[in-house]
Write a protein that holds these residues in place. Structure first.
Motif, PDB file in Angstrom:
ATOM      1  N   ILE A 197       7.755  16.402   3.486  1.00  0.00           N
ATOM      2  CA  ILE A 197       7.021  15.158   3.708  1.00  0.00           C
ATOM      3  C   ILE A 197       5.825  15.421   4.606  1.00  0.00           C
ATOM      4  O   ILE A 197       5.966  15.921   5.723  1.00  0.00           O
ATOM      5  CB  ILE A 197       7.947  14.101   4.349  1.00  0.00           C
ATOM      6  N   GLY A 198       4.654  15.091   4.114  1.00  0.00           N
ATOM      7  CA  GLY A 198       3.433  15.224   4.896  1.00  0.00           C
ATOM      8  C   GLY A 198       3.031  13.876   5.459  1.00  0.00           C
ATOM      9  O   GLY A 198       3.069  12.858   4.759  1.00  0.00           O
ATOM     10  N   SER A 199       2.680  13.834   6.737  1.00  0.00           N
ATOM     11  CA  SER A 199       2.274  12.587   7.366  1.00  0.00           C
ATOM     12  C   SER A 199       1.122  12.845   8.318  1.00  0.00           C
ATOM     13  O   SER A 199       0.844  13.982   8.686  1.00  0.00           O
ATOM     14  CB  SER A 199       3.445  11.935   8.111  1.00  0.00           C
ATOM     15  N   VAL A 200       0.455  11.770   8.716  1.00  0.00           N
ATOM     16  CA  VAL A 200      -0.730  11.902   9.554  1.00  0.00           C
ATOM     17  C   VAL A 200      -0.375  12.381  10.952  1.00  0.00           C
ATOM     18  O   VAL A 200      -1.037  13.257  11.514  1.00  0.00           O
ATOM     19  CB  VAL A 200      -1.492  10.563   9.606  1.00  0.00           C
ATOM     20  N   LEU A 235       9.497   6.673  -1.398  1.00  0.00           N
ATOM     21  CA  LEU A 235       8.187   6.038  -1.294  1.00  0.00           C
ATOM     22  C   LEU A 235       7.572   6.304   0.072  1.00  0.00           C
ATOM     23  O   LEU A 235       8.216   6.117   1.105  1.00  0.00           O
ATOM     24  CB  LEU A 235       8.305   4.521  -1.497  1.00  0.00           C
ATOM     25  N   GLY A 236       6.325   6.711   0.073  1.00  0.00           N
ATOM     26  CA  GLY A 236       5.580   6.889   1.315  1.00  0.00           C
ATOM     27  C   GLY A 236       4.523   5.813   1.437  1.00  0.00           C
ATOM     28  O   GLY A 236       3.679   5.661   0.541  1.00  0.00           O
ATOM     29  N   PHE A 237       4.582   5.042   2.534  1.00  0.00           N
ATOM     30  CA  PHE A 237       3.663   3.922   2.714  1.00  0.00           C
ATOM     31  C   PHE A 237       2.571   4.244   3.729  1.00  0.00           C
ATOM     32  O   PHE A 237       2.716   5.132   4.571  1.00  0.00           O
ATOM     33  CB  PHE A 237       4.427   2.675   3.182  1.00  0.00           C
ATOM     34  N   TYR A 238       1.503   3.492   3.634  1.00  0.00           N
ATOM     35  CA  TYR A 238       0.424   3.611   4.606  1.00  0.00           C
ATOM     36  C   TYR A 238       0.747   2.719   5.798  1.00  0.00           C
ATOM     37  O   TYR A 238       0.594   1.498   5.743  1.00  0.00           O
ATOM     38  CB  TYR A 238      -0.908   3.195   3.975  1.00  0.00           C
ATOM     39  N   GLY A 239       1.250   3.325   6.884  1.00  0.00           N
ATOM     40  CA  GLY A 239       1.561   2.573   8.091  1.00  0.00           C
ATOM     41  C   GLY A 239       2.968   2.013   8.165  1.00  0.00           C
ATOM     42  O   GLY A 239       3.321   1.370   9.154  1.00  0.00           O
ATOM     43  N   ASP A 240       3.785   2.271   7.139  1.00  0.00           N
ATOM     44  CA  ASP A 240       5.153   1.742   7.150  1.00  0.00           C
ATOM     45  C   ASP A 240       6.211   2.812   6.946  1.00  0.00           C
ATOM     46  O   ASP A 240       7.392   2.498   6.797  1.00  0.00           O
ATOM     47  CB  ASP A 240       5.299   0.654   6.084  1.00  0.00           C
ATOM     48  N   GLY A 283       6.452   3.427  11.074  1.00  0.00           N
ATOM     49  CA  GLY A 283       5.051   3.192  11.406  1.00  0.00           C
ATOM     50  C   GLY A 283       4.112   4.307  11.015  1.00  0.00           C
ATOM     51  O   GLY A 283       2.910   4.239  11.296  1.00  0.00           O
ATOM     52  N   GLY A 284       4.635   5.332  10.362  1.00  0.00           N
ATOM     53  CA  GLY A 284       3.811   6.485  10.017  1.00  0.00           C
ATOM     54  C   GLY A 284       3.058   6.315   8.709  1.00  0.00           C
ATOM     55  O   GLY A 284       3.382   5.466   7.875  1.00  0.00           O
ATOM     56  N   VAL A 285       2.044   7.135   8.559  1.00  0.00           N
ATOM     57  CA  VAL A 285       1.277   7.185   7.313  1.00  0.00           C
ATOM     58  C   VAL A 285       1.750   8.407   6.539  1.00  0.00           C
ATOM     59  O   VAL A 285       1.447   9.543   6.903  1.00  0.00           O
ATOM     60  CB  VAL A 285      -0.241   7.273   7.585  1.00  0.00           C
ATOM     61  N   ILE A 286       2.503   8.193   5.475  1.00  0.00           N
ATOM     62  CA  ILE A 286       3.027   9.276   4.653  1.00  0.00           C
ATOM     63  C   ILE A 286       2.000   9.613   3.583  1.00  0.00           C
ATOM     64  O   ILE A 286       1.634   8.749   2.774  1.00  0.00           O
ATOM     65  CB  ILE A 286       4.364   8.895   3.995  1.00  0.00           C
ATOM     66  N   ASN A 308       0.832  -1.200   0.000  1.00  0.00           N
ATOM     67  CA  ASN A 308       0.000   0.000   0.000  1.00  0.00           C
ATOM     68  C   ASN A 308       0.870   1.255   0.000  1.00  0.00           C
ATOM     69  O   ASN A 308       1.213   1.802   1.049  1.00  0.00           O
ATOM     70  CB  ASN A 308      -0.940   0.010   1.209  1.00  0.00           C
ATOM     71  N   ILE A 309       1.213   1.717  -1.189  1.00  0.00           N
ATOM     72  CA  ILE A 309       2.000   2.931  -1.359  1.00  0.00           C
ATOM     73  C   ILE A 309       1.042   4.110  -1.480  1.00  0.00           C
ATOM     74  O   ILE A 309       0.169   4.119  -2.344  1.00  0.00           O
ATOM     75  CB  ILE A 309       2.884   2.845  -2.610  1.00  0.00           C
ATOM     76  N   LYS A 310       1.227   5.109  -0.621  1.00  0.00           N
ATOM     77  CA  LYS A 310       0.364   6.287  -0.655  1.00  0.00           C
ATOM     78  C   LYS A 310       0.869   7.336  -1.648  1.00  0.00           C
ATOM     79  O   LYS A 310       0.089   7.999  -2.316  1.00  0.00           O
ATOM     80  CB  LYS A 310       0.275   6.918   0.737  1.00  0.00           C
ATOM     81  N   CYS A 311       2.192   7.500  -1.707  1.00  0.00           N
ATOM     82  CA  CYS A 311       2.758   8.544  -2.553  1.00  0.00           C
ATOM     83  C   CYS A 311       4.213   8.230  -2.857  1.00  0.00           C
ATOM     84  O   CYS A 311       4.825   7.370  -2.210  1.00  0.00           O
ATOM     85  CB  CYS A 311       2.642   9.914  -1.882  1.00  0.00           C
ATOM     86  N   PHE A 312       4.779   8.944  -3.832  1.00  0.00           N
ATOM     87  CA  PHE A 312       6.189   8.768  -4.175  1.00  0.00           C
ATOM     88  C   PHE A 312       6.665   9.971  -4.971  1.00  0.00           C
ATOM     89  O   PHE A 312       5.865  10.750  -5.499  1.00  0.00           O
ATOM     90  CB  PHE A 312       6.414   7.469  -4.969  1.00  0.00           C
ATOM     91  N   THR A 313       7.983  10.123  -5.055  1.00  0.00           N
ATOM     92  CA  THR A 313       8.570  11.177  -5.877  1.00  0.00           C
ATOM     93  C   THR A 313      10.018  10.822  -6.179  1.00  0.00           C
ATOM     94  O   THR A 313      10.627   9.990  -5.488  1.00  0.00           O
ATOM     95  CB  THR A 313       8.496  12.548  -5.172  1.00  0.00           C
ATOM     96  N   PHE A 314      10.563  11.469  -7.205  1.00  0.00           N
ATOM     97  CA  PHE A 314      11.978  11.337  -7.531  1.00  0.00           C
ATOM     98  C   PHE A 314      12.684  12.624  -7.149  1.00  0.00           C
ATOM     99  O   PHE A 314      12.202  13.719  -7.469  1.00  0.00           O
ATOM    100  CB  PHE A 314      12.168  11.083  -9.028  1.00  0.00           C
TER     101      PHE A 314
END
Length: 359
Positions: free
Chosen positions: A317-320, A269-274, A301-304, A255-261
């Protein structure tokens, strides 16, 4: 224009006059100086009135103190006068400083909703294409805004040129000017020269297809299109070779929420919960981001929710849980920006407490 399912506009987007209208209408989404100045003056007046009330209270406190002690109201015989005067001056300068800092932070927002022609009020994705059009993906249709009106694109079973799914989740414009549209069940491509949508139904080398909800679509410097798909990991499409690869990333999380180069070509890579991960070899290997000092995972463990490349070799980087953080790619240091916002109401309350303590 503005008719659901219609793919033929009343005015051609390639018309120079039409394009100039689009460019002029961009003024609708930039700060309005007149309204901005009015808002600033309004807040300054409120704070000045508050300071005046505080100063009145100070005079009352000083007068009461001097009456009780019988002093002639001079700093030598009544040190509290100096202390209270200092407090008021401190409050005044703090307020003015905060207002000066916020001068550039006031913007005029114009709301666009179904009342203005938007197909649905839940907007999941926004894109401005090379012609200046604003594309807005909603839960019920894709919308193109020219600064005056909306043109809607929805699934129409009777029209094979229409989009196959109206639940839009992400948008991306490739090097050729085609609009990639992610939905909650696959990807579609809008070809402006054809005025038509086509389903992206390519099979990957791993014998998989994009079938689930698309989290994000973006491209790299080589012109490849990268697609993050819920429960399916990451897909990479090379248009020159017409080759699709699938990277499930099941060892981390699919579950990838977002990404960028970043500017150096590293994929973040920003993951949901990882939390936050990165890859320097196009996902051949993936590593969690850790502090260069002690290796501690800053976002474990964050949601990015969002990763944006900024100036001076920084990522935002935005996170919950952590709000907005700045990652300096040169030093590897992370600093949180969420608590740096000055709350003027809090400052005024502190000024009140300061005056009360001074009295």
């Amino acid at each position: 224009s503005g008719v659901s399912g219609s793919l033929v506009p009343s005015s051609s987007p390639y018309c120079p006059a039409y394009t100039s209208i689009v460019s002029e209408q961009k003024l609708h989404i930039i700060p309005n100086n007149k309204v901005d100045n009015m808002v600033i003056v309004f807040f300054i007046l409120i704070n000045m009135i508050d300071i005046l009330l505080i100063f009145t209270r100070l005079i009352f406190i000083v007068d009461k103190t001097c009456r009780s002690t019988g002093c002639p109201r001079t700093p030598q015989c009544c040190p509290s006068i100096m202390k209270n005067t200092f407090c008021v001056l401190a409050c005044f300068f703090i307020t003015i400083f905060c207002q000066a800092q916020s001068v550039e932070e006031h913007y005029y927002f114009k709301n666009l909703s179904i009342r203005n022609g938007l197909s649905q009020n839940t907007v999941n994705a926004i894109l401005q294409d090379r012609k200046g059009f604003m594309w807005l993906g909603t839960k019920d249709g894709l919308n193109r805004y020219d600064g005056l009106s909306f043109r809607k694109f929805k699934h129409d079973a009777a029209n094979p040129r229409s989009i196959g799914n109206s639940f839009i989740t992400s948008l991306y414009e490739d090097f050729n000017g085609n609009i990639w549209v992610g939905t909650d069940a696959g990807v579609y491509i809008y070809y402006p020269e054809k005025e038509a949508f086509e389903e992206f139904d390519c099979q990957s080398l791993e014998k998989t297809r994009i079938e689930r909800s698309v989290s994000m679509i973006a491209g790299d410097k080589q012109g490849r299109v990268w697609i993050a798909v819920e429960a399916q990991g990451m897909f990479c499409y090379d248009a020159r070779q017409k080759l699709l690869r699938n990277y499930p990333l099941s060892e981390i999380s699919s579950n990838i929420k977002c990404f960028t180069f970043d500017s150096g070509g590293t994929l973040w890579l920003g993951f949901y919960g990882d939390g936050l991960y990165y890859s320097k070899d196009n996902l051949a290997t993936v590593h969690p981001y850790g502090s260069p000092e002690d290796g501690k995972r800053e976002f474990e463990g964050g949601v990015i929710t969002k990763i944006v490349q900024g100036n001076y070799n920084c990522l935002y980087i935005g996170s919950v849980k952590e709000g907005v953080s700045e990652l300096n790619l040169t030093s590897g240091q992370v600093r949180n920006l969420s608590m740096r916002v000055v709350n003027l109401f809090f400052v005024v309350i502190c000024c009140h407490i300061l005056i009360m303590n001074c009295g």
